[in-house]
Write a protein that holds these residues in place. Structure first.
Motif, PDB file in Angstrom:
ATOM      1  N   ARG A  44       0.665  -0.908   0.311  1.00  0.00           N
ATOM      2  CA  ARG A  44       0.042  -0.133  -0.178  1.00  0.00           C
ATOM      3  C   ARG A  44       1.082   1.124  -0.178  1.00  0.00           C
ATOM      4  O   ARG A  44       0.060   1.864  -0.845  1.00  0.00           O
ATOM      5  N   GLY A  45       1.743   1.216   0.540  1.00  0.00           N
ATOM      6  CA  GLY A  45       2.495   2.157   1.055  1.00  0.00           C
ATOM      7  C   GLY A  45       3.431   2.589  -0.303  1.00  0.00           C
ATOM      8  O   GLY A  45       4.165   3.953  -0.463  1.00  0.00           O
ATOM      9  N   GLN A  46       3.630   1.877  -1.213  1.00  0.00           N
ATOM     10  CA  GLN A  46       4.087   1.697  -2.608  1.00  0.00           C
ATOM     11  C   GLN A  46       3.397   1.504  -4.204  1.00  0.00           C
ATOM     12  O   GLN A  46       4.145   1.412  -4.527  1.00  0.00           O
ATOM     13  N   MET A  47       2.587   1.572  -3.623  1.00  0.00           N
ATOM     14  CA  MET A  47       1.775   0.211  -4.864  1.00  0.00           C
ATOM     15  C   MET A  47       1.893   1.319  -6.106  1.00  0.00           C
ATOM     16  O   MET A  47       1.408   3.192  -5.991  1.00  0.00           O
ATOM     17  N   PRO A  48       1.880   1.253  -7.100  1.00  0.00           N
ATOM     18  CA  PRO A  48       2.152  -0.515  -7.710  1.00  0.00           C
ATOM     19  C   PRO A  48       3.876  -0.498  -7.031  1.00  0.00           C
ATOM     20  O   PRO A  48       4.670   0.417  -7.331  1.00  0.00           O
ATOM     21  N   ASP A  74      -3.113 -15.992  -3.882  1.00  0.00           N
ATOM     22  CA  ASP A  74      -4.514 -17.174  -3.685  1.00  0.00           C
ATOM     23  C   ASP A  74      -5.134 -16.660  -2.977  1.00  0.00           C
ATOM     24  O   ASP A  74      -6.584 -17.195  -3.259  1.00  0.00           O
ATOM     25  N   ALA A  75      -5.244 -15.451  -1.860  1.00  0.00           N
ATOM     26  CA  ALA A  75      -6.572 -15.064  -1.333  1.00  0.00           C
ATOM     27  C   ALA A  75      -7.154 -13.774  -2.123  1.00  0.00           C
ATOM     28  O   ALA A  75      -8.166 -13.307  -1.567  1.00  0.00           O
ATOM     29  N   ASP A  76      -6.954 -13.746  -3.551  1.00  0.00           N
ATOM     30  CA  ASP A  76      -7.647 -12.288  -4.086  1.00  0.00           C
ATOM     31  C   ASP A  76      -7.328 -11.448  -2.887  1.00  0.00           C
ATOM     32  O   ASP A  76      -7.772 -10.113  -3.199  1.00  0.00           O
ATOM     33  N   ILE A  77      -6.084 -11.036  -2.234  1.00  0.00           N
ATOM     34  CA  ILE A  77      -5.756  -9.659  -1.604  1.00  0.00           C
ATOM     35  C   ILE A  77      -4.713  -8.486  -2.966  1.00  0.00           C
ATOM     36  O   ILE A  77      -4.999  -7.847  -2.236  1.00  0.00           O
ATOM     37  N   VAL A  78      -3.530  -9.511  -2.934  1.00  0.00           N
ATOM     38  CA  VAL A  78      -2.803  -8.710  -3.587  1.00  0.00           C
ATOM     39  C   VAL A  78      -3.034  -9.225  -5.439  1.00  0.00           C
ATOM     40  O   VAL A  78      -3.143 -10.751  -5.923  1.00  0.00           O
ATOM     41  N   VAL A  79      -3.350  -8.605  -6.573  1.00  0.00           N
ATOM     42  CA  VAL A  79      -2.286  -9.236  -8.155  1.00  0.00           C
ATOM     43  C   VAL A  79      -1.182  -8.500  -8.305  1.00  0.00           C
ATOM     44  O   VAL A  79      -0.332  -7.589  -8.148  1.00  0.00           O
ATOM     45  N   LYS A  80      -0.624  -8.828  -8.962  1.00  0.00           N
ATOM     46  CA  LYS A  80       0.332  -9.096 -10.073  1.00  0.00           C
ATOM     47  C   LYS A  80      -0.294  -8.484 -11.489  1.00  0.00           C
ATOM     48  O   LYS A  80      -0.745  -9.081 -12.217  1.00  0.00           O
ATOM     49  N   LEU A  94      -3.038  -3.808  -5.151  1.00  0.00           N
ATOM     50  CA  LEU A  94      -3.598  -4.579  -4.242  1.00  0.00           C
ATOM     51  C   LEU A  94      -4.814  -4.916  -4.690  1.00  0.00           C
ATOM     52  O   LEU A  94      -5.563  -3.671  -5.237  1.00  0.00           O
ATOM     53  N   THR A  95      -5.781  -5.824  -4.751  1.00  0.00           N
ATOM     54  CA  THR A  95      -7.011  -5.813  -4.842  1.00  0.00           C
ATOM     55  C   THR A  95      -8.554  -5.470  -3.723  1.00  0.00           C
ATOM     56  O   THR A  95      -7.626  -4.389  -2.825  1.00  0.00           O
ATOM     57  N   GLY A  96      -9.322  -5.353  -4.495  1.00  0.00           N
ATOM     58  CA  GLY A  96     -10.544  -4.024  -3.893  1.00  0.00           C
ATOM     59  C   GLY A  96     -10.751  -4.820  -2.524  1.00  0.00           C
ATOM     60  O   GLY A  96     -10.576  -4.174  -1.687  1.00  0.00           O
ATOM     61  N   HIS A  97     -10.482  -6.060  -2.649  1.00  0.00           N
ATOM     62  CA  HIS A  97     -10.294  -7.045  -1.387  1.00  0.00           C
ATOM     63  C   HIS A  97      -9.844  -6.916  -0.245  1.00  0.00           C
ATOM     64  O   HIS A  97      -9.585  -6.550   0.626  1.00  0.00           O
ATOM     65  N   GLY A  98      -8.544  -6.793  -0.727  1.00  0.00           N
ATOM     66  CA  GLY A  98      -7.005  -6.122  -0.673  1.00  0.00           C
ATOM     67  C   GLY A  98      -7.412  -4.452   0.565  1.00  0.00           C
ATOM     68  O   GLY A  98      -7.291  -4.435   1.263  1.00  0.00           O
ATOM     69  N   ARG A  99      -7.353  -3.923   0.181  1.00  0.00           N
ATOM     70  CA  ARG A  99      -8.078  -2.287   0.269  1.00  0.00           C
ATOM     71  C   ARG A  99      -8.830  -2.263   1.340  1.00  0.00           C
ATOM     72  O   ARG A  99      -8.582  -2.014   2.769  1.00  0.00           O
TER      73      ARG A  99
END
Length: 140
Positions: A44-48, A74-80, A94-99
């Motif tokens: 979050r601090g340096q995304m992407p 795998d938990a759909d929290i982060v995307v590459k 971060l995905t929406g779920h991650g945010r």
């Protein structure tokens, strides 16, 4: 005050704070480890950013970060996504779920901070921050 007393007080404070955070995370139904949470905050601090950026920011080795990122993907929290300038790297975000998850984590941490600083004035907190930063700098 002896060094042992200062050290023991710091040790007790650290563990009490960690317990308060774990309790708040559990009460909110969050089952992430502290390492996962630190990784999410680094992203979050340096995304992407790249996995190497996360490893540098968290002071962990890249192999540890790679394992944590696999769990988070795998938990759909982060995307590459492909790095626009370096085909060997992947950009993390971060995905929406991650945010949403980080918003819940932030709320848990605010709760623990309020509990931790209950009965303290802003002057007390400022003095604590000044002294703790000085102690950290002394140990580097």
């Amino acid at each position: 005050m002896s060094e042992t007393t200062v050290g023991e007080s710091l040790h007790q404070l650290m563990h009490a704070y960690k317990r308060a955070l774990r309790r708040a995370y559990a009460d909110a139904g969050l089952d992430l480890t502290v390492s996962h949470i630190r990784t999410l905050k680094a992203i979050r601090g340096q995304m992407p950013c790249t996995a190497q950026d996360v490893a540098h920011r968290t002071q962990r080795d890249k192999a540890q970060i790679t394992r944590l990122l696999r769990d988070l993907r795998d938990a759909d929290i982060v995307v590459k996504a492909p790095h626009p300038e370096d085909r060997r790297s992947q950009m993390l975000s971060l995905t929406g779920h991650g945010r949403d998850l980080l918003a819940r984590i932030d709320a848990c941490e605010r709760e623990a901070h309020e509990q931790l600083s209950s009965g303290m004035t802003q002057t007390d907190l400022a003095a604590f921050l000044r002294l703790s930063r000085l102690m950290i700098a002394n140990l580097r």
